[in-house]
Design an enzyme around this catalytic site. Structure first.
Site, PDB file in Angstrom:
ATOM      1  CG  PHE A   1      -2.388   0.106   0.824  1.00 17.08           C
ATOM      2  CD1 PHE A   1      -3.082  -1.002   0.383  1.00 17.08           C
ATOM      3  CD2 PHE A   1      -3.040   1.328   0.862  1.00 17.08           C
ATOM      4  CE1 PHE A   1      -4.410  -0.901  -0.007  1.00 17.08           C
ATOM      5  CE2 PHE A   1      -4.382   1.437   0.478  1.00 17.08           C
ATOM      6  CZ  PHE A   1      -5.061   0.325   0.040  1.00 17.08           C
TER       7      PHE A   1
ATOM      8  CD  GLN B   1      -5.246  10.923   2.203  1.00 20.85           C
ATOM      9  OE1 GLN B   1      -5.992  10.012   2.515  1.00 20.85           O
ATOM     10  NE2 GLN B   1      -3.953  10.923   2.477  1.00 20.85           N
TER      11      GLN B   1
ATOM     12  CG  HIS C   1      -7.721   8.169  -2.822  1.00 20.16           C
ATOM     13  ND1 HIS C   1      -7.419   7.621  -4.051  1.00 20.16           N
ATOM     14  CD2 HIS C   1      -7.460   7.215  -1.907  1.00 20.16           C
ATOM     15  CE1 HIS C   1      -6.993   6.376  -3.856  1.00 20.16           C
ATOM     16  NE2 HIS C   1      -7.005   6.105  -2.570  1.00 20.16           N
TER      17      HIS C   1
ATOM     18  CG  LEU D   1     -11.327   5.169  -2.922  1.00 21.57           C
ATOM     19  CD1 LEU D   1     -10.386   6.344  -3.057  1.00 21.57           C
ATOM     20  CD2 LEU D   1     -11.397   4.724  -1.472  1.00 21.57           C
TER      21      LEU D   1
ATOM     22  CD  GLU E   1      -2.606   4.371  -1.472  1.00 20.04           C
ATOM     23  OE1 GLU E   1      -3.003   5.529  -1.404  1.00 20.04           O
ATOM     24  OE2 GLU E   1      -1.989   3.801  -0.561  1.00 20.04           O
TER      25      GLU E   1
ATOM     26  NE  ARG F   1      -4.648   6.954   0.026  1.00 19.75           N
ATOM     27  CZ  ARG F   1      -5.509   6.395   0.865  1.00 19.75           C
ATOM     28  NH1 ARG F   1      -6.076   7.127   1.796  1.00 19.75           N
ATOM     29  NH2 ARG F   1      -5.806   5.125   0.759  1.00 19.75           N
TER      30      ARG F   1
ATOM     31  CG  HIS G   1     -10.077   9.439   0.560  1.00 18.16           C
ATOM     32  ND1 HIS G   1     -11.165   8.654   0.289  1.00 18.16           N
ATOM     33  CD2 HIS G   1      -9.180   8.644   1.192  1.00 18.16           C
ATOM     34  CE1 HIS G   1     -10.942   7.420   0.746  1.00 18.16           C
ATOM     35  NE2 HIS G   1      -9.755   7.394   1.315  1.00 18.16           N
TER      36      HIS G   1
ATOM     37  NE  ARG H   1      -6.649   8.369   6.196  1.00 16.65           N
ATOM     38  CZ  ARG H   1      -6.907   7.403   5.311  1.00 16.65           C
ATOM     39  NH1 ARG H   1      -6.223   6.276   5.332  1.00 16.65           N
ATOM     40  NH2 ARG H   1      -7.838   7.572   4.389  1.00 16.65           N
TER      41      ARG H   1
END
Lengths: 242, 575
Positions: free
Chosen positions: B116, B236, B238, B248, B251, B282, B348, B390
């Site tokens: 990830f 954030q 994404h 979404l 990832e 991100r 996100h 994050r």
């Protein structure tokens, strides 16, 4: 382009009987039915009530009857229907209508509760046990399909048993939820769970009409899961030979 | 109607349910109150996984996870909190497994793990398999398990009840008041402990991965109680939302072998992050995509790029990313194994939130004073473990670790807590607020104001900002707040009146938007998800600190709190 939406309306404070309102809405073929409903509510009639949350088919809020079939409004696009004709949107069948497209889901969640998950002892949870329990790929695949369930209620709306024969029938989603635990190799109270399935209005009410499988927005093989659970009950009841 | 409980949890997502379960297991009387029905909260949309260094696929250590999280946060995360999170993470995963979460398994029958973004081995050397998952339905599976367990321990659910304000007695939080969406009747919850677990507020922006319910209600509850919000400038985006829709694409799609390509077909992330490439954090990937687009290298010169999953084996795609493959077929009419997916950044996650300590206590100031009886967990809280950006899979682990820490702490403290008297008029305040709106007859309408807010925030305060755009945005948001006073609701019904609900949500979102813009304006540097084109560098000398913003009679006011640094000194952030 303009598409005609015929929408079920009912306000218990005002209406004696439900009726339909017709809206001529400017939409694209790729719009979700949910987008169309929002367009109506935001620009044409603020009093229209319907539920929504994630808008992409994972939360289960917007199960509706669209052109006669139970489906998620966020998963169906205008182009999935013959939009030269009116698109008819009604609440999920079987459940009591509270207002417009909103139904009372209490009976549904009561059944989900009734199938009884396993109560995990507190001691285990605070970390006494070491690491994870081993579950091989074959064991894990036994209940994978059932994990797709999002508790939308579409299967109850479509089930001929619950809508026409036994309104107390435990119903497809609750059996599927039980199946998810019964076929999980980690479950330690399978016998008790199978017993719960056999209570009155339980699993034997299912006559395999396959309507739950037909309408399931997550394409779960619900009837197959029910049949496997029935088979398991029968096999468990046979005396064990050495 | 007045209800009495030991613990009330506002919000029914994973963090809220975990706190509810933990306290209910220890004989507390617990109610979960949510404006959506239980199991509909946005945690169910979490796809890719949950991070923990259990090392089932390759060697891993919590210290590596800690380092990645801190570096990912652009050194703004509090290191004591990150240490607590990453140390506890493996235990949290095993606990979830014991509760029944059906994790995907590897050949050995252990919990399978995958790569990830931003998660690496040996302090940044190469990507590592650290994300535990349940195919691409990780959030849904955890939520369903927690819900089943909560039912077992007799947690009471108040579905579709929208909380409007917290109640206080002698500076002690003693409950919350709201109304039932189905009937518009006021409900007062009188409790020894209140937990805010209301999630994020992505709906402030035009394009978001968040559901309709993510309207920042918990942030607004705190602001209304004159409590501060921490680090709200860090929003954030994404990198891979489906173009136009914002839905979404996890990832995990890149972790399983998907790559980003620009209009020339180039795998452009190689230029921005030579080591981690498409699996860079991100903030970096989102900026890279927008840079490609502004250089004219979007697909056919347009404002999106391609996420190419054609390199992933078809069987793997169906096994590991079934949900994503299915909704791409539904919404775009393409098969991801044949055609690339058009994507662009989508709002996100809020890194900032209601400041808390490690036990979940809500903090009232920069020196760490605690407000008795009030806790916050999940996305609406800021511990802070995510700092300025994050990492993927760190959100779910945050929910379960701190959701449980808060629960365990409540069990310890609740014995000494008595039920404080309810303030007078708790019920009538909510009633008056609702009636005023139902009787409103102004000329403004909610959808128009909301769209204006989303446009302002998207154009002036998203991935790139500057002093100029933020000044504009602040003016426009304040203007919209004024226009809100002149709103007129056309729906006067008391049964499932969503116009009323959306008006209350809009008021909340505007308050939060103002704090986001205000915080962003104050921070004259670039760090993590906050990129100021007029201050493009990180400035540790002046800005290695958290922003606290709260309401005061003179409007918003700011203060700053130093970052807790223990193991890892700030370094240049390269991937």
């Amino acid at each position: 382009m303009k598409v005609v939406f015929k929408i079920y309306r009912f306000n218990p404070k005002i209406d004696l009987e439900p009726h339909f309102d017709v809206f001529n809405v400017e939409v694209e073929p790729t719009d979700r039915i949910l987008d169309c409903l929002n367009k109506i509510r935001w620009t044409m009639d603020s009093s229209l009530s319907f539920r929504m949350s994630c808008a992409h088919g994972i939360c289960g809020s917007d199960g509706l009857t669209i052109n006669g079939q139970a489906a998620l409004a966020c998963q169906k696009l205008v182009k999935d229907f013959d939009y030269s004709q009116e698109i008819v949107v009604e609440p999920l069948r079987y459940f009591d209508v509270v207002k417009d497209l909103i139904v009372d889901l209490e009976p549904f969640f009561k059944r989900i509760k009734s199938i009884n998950a396993q109560r995990i002892p507190t001691a285990l949870i605070v970390g006494d046990a070491e690491k994870e329990r081993v579950q091989n790929l074959e064991e894990r695949s036994e209940f994978d399909d059932a994990l797709k369930c999002i508790l939308c209620g579409c299967c109850y709306s479509a089930c001929p048993v619950i809508t026409e024969q036994d309104s107390d029938f435990v119903g497809p989603a609750a059996i599927l939820r039980a199946h998810r635990y019964i076929f999980d190799s980690r479950t330690t109270d399978v016998t008790e769970r199978l017993a719960v399935m056999q209570k009155p209005h339980g699993i034997w009410g299912c006559k395999s009409y396959y309507m739950c499988t037909v309408v399931c927005p997550k394409k779960i093989k619900v009837t197959q899961a029910i049949l496997r659970t029935k088979k398991k009950i029968i096999l468990e009841q046979q005396p064990k030979s050495e | 109607m007045i209800h009495q409980y030991d613990v009330i949890v506002i919000g029914g997502g994973i963090a809220g349910l975990y706190t509810a379960l933990t306290t209910a297991q220890n004989n507390c009387r617990v109610a979960v109150i949510s404006k959506v029905h239980v199991t509909r909260s946005h945690s169910v949309a979490a796809q890719g996984g949950i991070a923990a260094s259990i090392g089932n696929e390759e060697e891993d250590h919590w210290e590596w996870h800690m380092y990645d999280t801190i570096k990912g946060s652009d050194y703004l995360a509090d290191q004591d909190a990150v240490e607590a999170l990453t140390k506890e993470a493996p235990n949290a995963i095993y606990t979830l497994e014991h509760l029944g979460v059906p994790f995907s398994r590897n050949q050995q029958g252990k919990i399978e793990q995958r790569r990830f973004g931003g998660h690496t081995k040996n302090y940044g050397q190469a990507p590592i398999k650290r994300a535990c998952y349940v195919s691409d339905r990780t959030g849904r599976a955890i939520m369903d398990t927690l819900y089943d367990q909560c039912l077992q321990y007799d947690v009471t659910f108040y579905n579709e009840v929208f909380i409007q304000n917290l109640l206080f007695s002698f500076n002690h939080c003693c409950g919350a008041a709201g109304y039932d969406v189905a009937t518009t009747t006021p409900h007062v919850f009188h409790s020894r402990v209140v937990v805010i677990a209301t999630g994020g507020g992505g709906r402030i922006y035009k394009t978001t991965s968040n559901g309709f319910a993510s309207t920042g209600d918990g942030f607004a509850l705190a602001l209304d109680a004159l409590l501060p919000l921490e680090d709200m400038e860090f929003v954030q985006f994404h990198p891979t939302g489906i173009y136009g829709l914002g839905i979404l694409v996890s990832e995990a799609a890149r972790a399983e072998g998907g790559v980003l390509r620009n209009g020339l077909g180039e795998r452009f992330m190689e230029r921005y992050a030579p080591v981690l490439k498409d699996l860079a954090p991100r903030d970096i990937v989102s900026r890279a995509i927008l840079k490609e687009i502004s250089d004219g290298k979007g697909i056919e010169g347009k404002d999106f790029v391609h996420l190419d999953l054609r390199g992933i084996d078809k069987e793997q795609l169906n096994r590991k990313l079934p949900e994503i493959s299915s909704f791409i077929r539904t919404y775009l009419g393409i098969d991801p194994s044949d055609s690339p997916i058009p994507v662009a950044p989508t709002c996100h996650y809020m890194m900032g939130g209601i400041p808390t300590d490690l036990q979940g206590h809500v903090l009232t100031d920069i020196v760490g004073s605690v407000l008795p009886g009030l806790y916050a967990v999940g996305e609406c809280a800021c511990v802070s473990v995510h700092g300025a950006n994050r990492l993927g899979c760190n959100s779910l682990i945050d929910l379960v670790v701190f959701g449980r820490f808060a629960g365990m702490n409540i069990i310890r403290e609740i014995k000494s807590k008595v039920l404080q008297p309810l303030p007078l008029q708790a019920e009538s305040i909510v009633e008056a607020k609702i009636n005023r709106l139902l009787e409103s007859s102004g000329s403004e309408c909610v959808p128009v104001l909301r769209e204006s807010m989303q446009r302002v925030m998207t154009e002036q305060c998203s991935v790139f900002r500057s002093g100029q755009t933020l000044e504009n945005a602040l003016g426009e948001i304040r203007q919209l707040e004024k226009r809100c006073l002149n709103v007129g609701l056309t729906n006067k019904s008391c049964i499932f009146n969503y116009e009323l609900q959306e008006m209350l949500e809009l008021t909340n979102m505007l308050k939060v938007a103002e704090v986001i813009v205000f915080s962003a304006l104050k921070r004259t540097e670039s760090r993590g998800a906050h990129f100021r084109s007029d201050f493009p560098e990180r400035n540790d000398e002046e800005w290695l600190k958290h922003t606290f913003v709260s309401e005061s009679p003179m409007g918003l006011k700011e203060s700053f709190k130093p970052v807790a640094i223990s193991k890892f000194a700030p370094e240049m952030r390269r991937y």
